[in-house]
Every structure is written in C-alpha cells, then in structure tokens.
Write a protein that holds these residues in place. Structure first.
Motif, PDB file in Angstrom:
ATOM      1  N   THR A 280     100.691  38.894   3.296  1.00 45.14           N
ATOM      2  CA  THR A 280     100.850  40.109   4.094  1.00 45.14           C
ATOM      3  C   THR A 280     100.430  39.845   5.537  1.00 45.14           C
ATOM      4  O   THR A 280      99.377  39.260   5.781  1.00 45.14           O
ATOM      5  N   ASP A 281     101.266  40.285   6.464  1.00 43.26           N
ATOM      6  CA  ASP A 281     100.934  40.138   7.878  1.00 43.26           C
ATOM      7  C   ASP A 281     100.011  41.292   8.277  1.00 43.26           C
ATOM      8  O   ASP A 281     100.394  42.453   8.169  1.00 43.26           O
ATOM      9  N   PRO A 283      98.106  42.641  11.449  1.00 44.15           N
ATOM     10  CA  PRO A 283      97.880  42.440  12.887  1.00 44.15           C
ATOM     11  C   PRO A 283      96.432  42.743  13.278  1.00 44.15           C
ATOM     12  O   PRO A 283      95.715  43.430  12.544  1.00 44.15           O
TER      13      PRO A 283
END
Ligand SMILES: Nc1ncnc2c1ncn2[C@@H]1O[C@H](COP(=O)(O)OP(=O)(O)O)[C@@H](O)[C@H]1O
Ligand SMILES: [Mg+2]
Length: 365
Positions: A280-281, A283
């Motif tokens: 999962t990205d 940020p």
C-alpha cells in the motif's frame, strides 16, 4: 421528454478534446494551473468542483471566450487556441439560458442558423429535428415566458444542438431547476447525449449530478485538476483527502505509521492500530480514510481490526441507521443496515468499530 427513437436528423461527429499545459490568469490571479486533460470522442465528461475553482473559466477557454497565457487546446485534431469562438464550432449552453424573450421557441432555435445564413429549408429541417430531439415540437410557437424552467432549458439545448457543434459544453445547465426537475432532466440529458454521441463537457458542483450523468469526471480544486476517473474510480480510489471528501462521505482519522517495509501498522490516535496491507502506498502525513458503510459497530469480523469509540448520535434513515461515533477527538459516521425490531445503540455508550483493513485508505492533502 418523449425522445423519438429515429436516428437523429442532425449530423454529429464525435471529436476528441485535448488540453495541455494550460495556465490562465485574471490579472495577478492564477485561475487555471497546469491543466492537462484528454477527453475521448463521444465521451460525456464532467468538470466537478466547488464554486470558484475554475470550471467555467476552462469551459470558456475551450469555447474561445477566454485566452490562456500558455498551453494548447485541440479539438478534433485542430489547434483552436488562436481561433475566434465562432470558428471553433463549439456549442455552449449557459447557466442562464439566454433565450430571446420576444421570439418564439422555433425562432430562438433558428436564430444561430439564420446568422450563419443557411438556406431556409435547411434551417426549418434542423429546427424541427432539434425540437423533436428535446420533445418540444408541439411548443414551437410559444414564447420563453410561456414555458417551465425545464422547457426553457430544453430550448437552450435545442438551439445549441441545431448548429451541429463539434462538441457540446454545458455550464451548470440544471442549476436553475427545482430538485425533482433536475433529476428528470439529467436523465434526459444522458439519453440525448448517448443518442447523439456528441463529445460533451458538463460543468457542475454537484457530485451526484456528475456521478449519474457522466462517463468520467475531472475533480477540480483551486484551479488544479485533482484526479480524473470514472465515478466509481473516484469513490473507491480517491487520490487525496480533497477528492475523498468531495465524492461521498469520508471518515478521516489522524495517526502515524509504525514499522517499515511489509510490516507496517497505522496507529490511530487514541483508538487502536491497523495493519497496512503490504504494497500500500502511504504518502507522508497520511490519514486513515474509510467510507461509512465499510465498518461495523459492536462486533468485529474475523480478520478485521477494532477501534474503540463512543456513540455520540444516531439518525434513523429508513433502510439504514447512521451513527456518529467519537474516536479520540474525531467523530466518524457509520451506516448500519436497519432490521425491523432491532433496537438502536444508546447514546454515550462505549463501543468498538470493526474495520476491514482492505477497505481502508491512507491519503494526504
Ligand atoms: N472575468 C473575471 N475576472 C476576474 N476574475 C474572475 C473572472 N471570472 C472568474 N474570476 C475568478 O476566477 C476564479 C474561477 O472562477 P470560475 O471559473 O467562474 O469558477 P467556477 O465556475 O468553478 O465556479 C474565481 O476566483 C473567480 O472569482
Ligand atoms: Mg461556474
């Protein structure tokens, strides 16, 4: 509108619209920022965003009523930025329908064709075809003041379609109609666009309108495109907190990432922690985001995580009950299906939220 099922007598050809690196200023005000957009031939496309974000400005740029400091606008393979509006063959329907009050419906529709000095027989045929398309052929001799808001809106549409534009631009065309009419006309608009296969841009600040009518949506905020996608893409995979909030209800919780690599968890401030699915990205500065229907209250399914909270309020909505649950200093909304005879949770009681890790998102501003 009783749309006839005949093939439309008006000729239309689906054109692509390509906008690249557009920046536009009103004096010192930077209104459109680095706009890049590809609209496919025949697509029904929405510009969606809050008031003042630049939607009308971009639409007017495409139509030729605004000029950009730099960038390119290409319609059907032709660069139009240096072309005057009347040469672009773009049809625009304004928020105020801008009909001539002293002319009949038919004359209003004919007006643009007369200005183009088309032969009389061609004008009559196109007026008839356009009025049939919007179901107004029986009202051709009325004046705008003798029509409902929805009918006036259809005259404006017929007038635009009659010129056989390459693309159709609609600036908040439903905003002067009452709520019931808006739902009816938006369905008709979709049907009409499908039959004409005319590339159409629909400007709105109403996410439900954009979702129900358009194939794809560009979400704008402060002069910048935030994300482009289908209504489902934007709802399920919003790119940032703005998009998540603008399309549907989003629960947003603060916290911090603990660990690295495939072994990360998100510690929700004051409520518990959630494993972050590998890959999962997340940020920098991300918050936990989930939709009201993707959580349970009071019980946690196997494989789900639990967060602690307190029942703050509860709204019975018929098919569902919407609970407001305090989680640390935030309040999240949870929708629970209502079953006849089931009681409601008491206000003030402590509870647990069950959340499926795969339905959680981590988004930043
Ligand atoms: N002719 C104009 N001169 C100066 N500022 C303008 C003009 N038209 C719009 N603006 C400003 O540009 C911004 C974008 O406006 P607009 O494109 O009309 O937004 P939207 O259609 O998304 O509501 C707003 O801040 C608005 O006040
Ligand atoms: Mg506007």
């Amino acid at each position: 509108m009783n749309v006839s099922l005949k093939k439309p007598a008006l000729s239309t050809a689906a054109k692509a619209i390509s906008i690249s690196d557009v920046n536009l200023y009103y004096g010192a005000l930077h209104v459109l920022k680095d706009i890049n957009l590809e609209i496919k031939p025949g697509e029904f496309f929405a510009f969606l965003g809050p008031s003042g974000c630049g939607k009308t400005t971009l639409l007017r740029l495409i139509a030729g009523f605004n000029t950009a400091r730099n960038g390119k606008v290409v319609i059907g393979g032709q660069d139009v930025l240096d072309m005057p509006p009347w040469k672009r063959e773009v049809g625009m329907v304004f928020q105020s329908y801008a009909l001539w009050p002293h002319m009949t419906v038919a004359r209003n529709v004919a007006f643009g064709l007369e200005e183009r000095r088309l032969p009389r027989a061609e004008i009559d045929a196109r007026v008839q075809a356009a009025l049939e398309l919007v179901g107004l052929e029986k009202l051709a001799d009325r004046r705008p003041s003798q029509l409902s808001g929805g009918q006036q809106q259809r005259v404006a549409l017929a007038r635009t379609i009659a010129i056989e534009p390459k693309v159709l631009l609609l600036d908040e065309p439903l905003s002067n109609l009452d709520a019931k009419m808006r739902v009816e006309v938006r369905r008709e608009l979709r049907e009409l666009q499908q039959r004409l296969q005319l590339t159409t841009i629909f400007v709105t600040h109403d996410q439900e309108e954009a979702n129900t009518v358009c194939d794809r949506i560009a979400v704008f905020n402060e002069g910048r495109i935030q994300q482009v996608g289908t209504p489902m893409d934007l709802y399920e995979k919003p790119a940032n907190l703005f998009v998540a909030n603008f399309l549907g209800t989003a629960n947003i919780l603060d916290g911090r990432v603990i660990g690295t690599g495939s072994d990360r968890t998100f510690e929700v401030t004051g409520a518990g922690s959630i494993p972050i699915p590998p890959g999962t990205d997340v940020p920098a500065g991300a918050k936990l985001v989930f939709r009201p229907q993707y959580a349970t209250i009071g019980h946690v399914q196997p494989g789900w995580v639990s967060l602690s909270g307190t029942v703050m309020h509860c709204e019975f909505l018929g098919a569902t009950v919407r609970y407001g649950i305090a989680v640390d200093t935030a309040t999240v909304m949870i929708d629970v299906p209502f079953h006849s005879g089931a009681g409601l949770l008491p206000i003030g009681s402590p509870t647990v939220l069950g959340l499926q890790p795969s339905s959680a998102l981590w988004l930043a501003e």
